[in-house]
Design an enzyme around this catalytic site. Sequence first.
Site, PDB file in Angstrom:
ATOM      1  N   ASP A  37       0.894  -1.164   0.000  1.00  0.00           N
ATOM      2  CA  ASP A  37       0.000   0.000   0.000  1.00  0.00           C
ATOM      3  C   ASP A  37       0.928   1.208   0.000  1.00  0.00           C
ATOM      4  O   ASP A  37       2.153   1.051   0.104  1.00  0.00           O
ATOM      5  CB  ASP A  37      -0.928   0.015   1.237  1.00  0.00           C
ATOM      6  CG  ASP A  37      -2.239   0.768   0.966  1.00  0.00           C
ATOM      7  OD1 ASP A  37      -2.184   1.908   0.453  1.00  0.00           O
ATOM      8  OD2 ASP A  37      -3.312   0.219   1.276  1.00  0.00           O
ATOM      9  N   ASP A  52       3.637   3.122  -4.657  1.00  0.00           N
ATOM     10  CA  ASP A  52       2.501   3.679  -5.380  1.00  0.00           C
ATOM     11  C   ASP A  52       2.229   2.816  -6.606  1.00  0.00           C
ATOM     12  O   ASP A  52       3.087   2.680  -7.489  1.00  0.00           O
ATOM     13  CB  ASP A  52       2.829   5.119  -5.802  1.00  0.00           C
ATOM     14  CG  ASP A  52       1.646   5.808  -6.461  1.00  0.00           C
ATOM     15  OD1 ASP A  52       0.667   5.128  -6.824  1.00  0.00           O
ATOM     16  OD2 ASP A  52       1.715   7.043  -6.608  1.00  0.00           O
ATOM     17  N   TYR A 144     -15.522   4.338 -12.895  1.00  0.00           N
ATOM     18  CA  TYR A 144     -15.298   3.314 -11.851  1.00  0.00           C
ATOM     19  C   TYR A 144     -15.935   1.990 -12.296  1.00  0.00           C
ATOM     20  O   TYR A 144     -15.291   0.935 -12.241  1.00  0.00           O
ATOM     21  CB  TYR A 144     -15.896   3.774 -10.522  1.00  0.00           C
ATOM     22  CG  TYR A 144     -15.759   2.753  -9.407  1.00  0.00           C
ATOM     23  CD1 TYR A 144     -14.534   2.532  -8.787  1.00  0.00           C
ATOM     24  CD2 TYR A 144     -16.856   2.009  -8.973  1.00  0.00           C
ATOM     25  CE1 TYR A 144     -14.396   1.596  -7.768  1.00  0.00           C
ATOM     26  CE2 TYR A 144     -16.734   1.070  -7.953  1.00  0.00           C
ATOM     27  CZ  TYR A 144     -15.495   0.870  -7.350  1.00  0.00           C
ATOM     28  OH  TYR A 144     -15.369  -0.060  -6.333  1.00  0.00           O
ATOM     29  N   LYS A 148     -14.057  -1.678 -13.078  1.00  0.00           N
ATOM     30  CA  LYS A 148     -14.366  -2.925 -12.373  1.00  0.00           C
ATOM     31  C   LYS A 148     -14.855  -3.996 -13.349  1.00  0.00           C
ATOM     32  O   LYS A 148     -14.606  -5.191 -13.153  1.00  0.00           O
ATOM     33  CB  LYS A 148     -15.385  -2.659 -11.256  1.00  0.00           C
ATOM     34  CG  LYS A 148     -14.803  -1.810 -10.118  1.00  0.00           C
ATOM     35  CD  LYS A 148     -13.605  -2.507  -9.479  1.00  0.00           C
ATOM     36  CE  LYS A 148     -13.004  -1.756  -8.321  1.00  0.00           C
ATOM     37  NZ  LYS A 148     -11.879  -2.477  -7.685  1.00  0.00           N
TER      38      LYS A 148
HETATM   39  P1  NAD Z   1     -10.095   1.655   1.089  1.00  0.00           P
HETATM   40  O1  NAD Z   1     -10.053   3.031   0.510  1.00  0.00           O
HETATM   41  O2  NAD Z   1     -10.325   1.473   2.539  1.00  0.00           O
HETATM   42  O3  NAD Z   1      -8.781   0.844   0.680  1.00  0.00           O
HETATM   43  C1  NAD Z   1      -8.192   0.937  -0.598  1.00  0.00           C
HETATM   44  C2  NAD Z   1      -6.684   0.897  -0.403  1.00  0.00           C
HETATM   45  O4  NAD Z   1      -6.064   0.985  -1.699  1.00  0.00           O
HETATM   46  C3  NAD Z   1      -6.177   2.090   0.424  1.00  0.00           C
HETATM   47  O5  NAD Z   1      -5.460   1.650   1.561  1.00  0.00           O
HETATM   48  C4  NAD Z   1      -5.329   2.851  -0.549  1.00  0.00           C
HETATM   49  O6  NAD Z   1      -4.182   3.501   0.035  1.00  0.00           O
HETATM   50  C5  NAD Z   1      -4.917   1.774  -1.554  1.00  0.00           C
HETATM   51  N1  NAD Z   1      -4.518   2.435  -2.792  1.00  0.00           N
HETATM   52  C6  NAD Z   1      -5.265   3.277  -3.546  1.00  0.00           C
HETATM   53  N2  NAD Z   1      -4.516   3.815  -4.518  1.00  0.00           N
HETATM   54  C7  NAD Z   1      -3.265   3.290  -4.386  1.00  0.00           C
HETATM   55  C8  NAD Z   1      -2.037   3.471  -5.081  1.00  0.00           C
HETATM   56  N3  NAD Z   1      -1.935   4.326  -6.116  1.00  0.00           N
HETATM   57  N4  NAD Z   1      -0.960   2.773  -4.680  1.00  0.00           N
HETATM   58  C9  NAD Z   1      -1.031   1.921  -3.624  1.00  0.00           C
HETATM   59  N5  NAD Z   1      -2.163   1.716  -2.911  1.00  0.00           N
HETATM   60  C10 NAD Z   1      -3.269   2.401  -3.298  1.00  0.00           C
HETATM   61  O7  NAD Z   1     -11.224   0.920   0.235  1.00  0.00           O
HETATM   62  P2  NAD Z   1     -11.895  -0.518   0.390  1.00  0.00           P
HETATM   63  O8  NAD Z   1     -13.354  -0.275   0.462  1.00  0.00           O
HETATM   64  O9  NAD Z   1     -11.218  -1.354   1.408  1.00  0.00           O
HETATM   65  O10 NAD Z   1     -11.606  -1.069  -1.097  1.00  0.00           O
HETATM   66  C11 NAD Z   1     -10.904  -2.267  -1.381  1.00  0.00           C
HETATM   67  C12 NAD Z   1     -11.384  -2.758  -2.738  1.00  0.00           C
HETATM   68  O11 NAD Z   1     -12.774  -3.080  -2.661  1.00  0.00           O
HETATM   69  C13 NAD Z   1     -11.252  -1.730  -3.868  1.00  0.00           C
HETATM   70  O12 NAD Z   1     -10.767  -2.352  -5.027  1.00  0.00           O
HETATM   71  C14 NAD Z   1     -12.676  -1.264  -4.072  1.00  0.00           C
HETATM   72  O13 NAD Z   1     -12.915  -0.767  -5.371  1.00  0.00           O
HETATM   73  C15 NAD Z   1     -13.450  -2.522  -3.767  1.00  0.00           C
HETATM   74  N6  NAD Z   1     -14.862  -2.311  -3.419  1.00  0.00           N
HETATM   75  C16 NAD Z   1     -15.198  -1.563  -2.342  1.00  0.00           C
HETATM   76  C17 NAD Z   1     -16.548  -1.361  -2.040  1.00  0.00           C
HETATM   77  C18 NAD Z   1     -16.998  -0.518  -0.869  1.00  0.00           C
HETATM   78  O14 NAD Z   1     -18.196  -0.232  -0.760  1.00  0.00           O
HETATM   79  N7  NAD Z   1     -16.120  -0.130   0.048  1.00  0.00           N
HETATM   80  C19 NAD Z   1     -17.540  -1.947  -2.861  1.00  0.00           C
HETATM   81  C20 NAD Z   1     -17.140  -2.732  -3.942  1.00  0.00           C
HETATM   82  C21 NAD Z   1     -15.797  -2.911  -4.219  1.00  0.00           C
END
Ligand code: NAD
Length: 244
Positions: A37, A52, A144, A148
């Site tokens: 991360d 990143d 988005y 996905k």
């Molecule tokens: P979150 O924002 O809590 O976690 C996402 C993580 O990705 C963060 O820690 C962030 O730092 C990391 N990240 C983003 N850009 C980055 C980069 N350039 N380099 C390195 N790390 C990076 O979100 P979450 O809800 O835990 O999401 C996890 C996954 O679940 C994602 O792929 C998201 O699209 C998917 N998702 C989430 C939901 C929801 O409702 N939360 C629904 C469907 C799918």
Amino acid sequence: MQRFRGKAALVTGAAGGIGAAIVRRLRSEGAVVAVADRDVSGVEAEARLPGDLLDASYADGLPQAAFGALGALDIVVNNAGVITRGAVTATTDADWALSLGVNVEAPFRICRAAIPIMAGRGGGAIVNVASCWGVRPGPNHAVYCMTKAAVASLTQCMGMDHAHQNVRVNAVCPNEVNTPMLRTGFARRGFDPDTAVAELGRTVPLGRIAEPEDIADVVVFLASDAARYMCGSLVEVNGGKPVG
Ligand code: NAD
């Protein structure tokens, strides 16, 4: 249960809501885990690989770095993601590059590098975190949803193409999950996150939105030997609410 004793895993987005839950589950069941991360200083793991994902050489090198740090690589979870809101007409070039870069290009690069490592060791499991919006699009998040759908399609293709190498590639497709991604989105739009999460929960047949552990449990199932005959599956985890 120690389903993952002797297994080594790489998890991206490990500092986020769902990622942290996946790391906890894998480690509690015996896996050694490399966490990726932007900032992983607060995440307990056997190896920390901060960086990143928009940096192509970092994404390309992550599987080998995890293999080097852990001495093995059996499981990769492409979980990191970003969400941008809006119709196409409201999407900036920066939103486009960020969304494609983190949600599609990084998993592509990581899978491309991880599959030969896993195949050379007799196989492995990759789990991508897509979204219900990658299966059926929802309103006002055009790019988005497209990213996905792209990762869902890549998962289905890789599931077919690499099964013969005993590399299983599957995806989970969550609906709303109670994580920083969802909560900061509410806060940015001026809503109290607790109230908004409770209201959203009433729209879900099961009566609540998902907690990160609800998603992590399905991710680790797909990573486990219990899913040994699953390749290229998109598993919706939605509490009975198929679209957002
Ligand atoms: P979150 O924002 O809590 O976690 C996402 C993580 O990705 C963060 O820690 C962030 O730092 C990391 N990240 C983003 N850009 C980055 C980069 N350039 N380099 C390195 N790390 C990076 O979100 P979450 O809800 O835990 O999401 C996890 C996954 O679940 C994602 O792929 C998201 O699209 C998917 N998702 C989430 C939901 C929801 O409702 N939360 C629904 C469907 C799918």
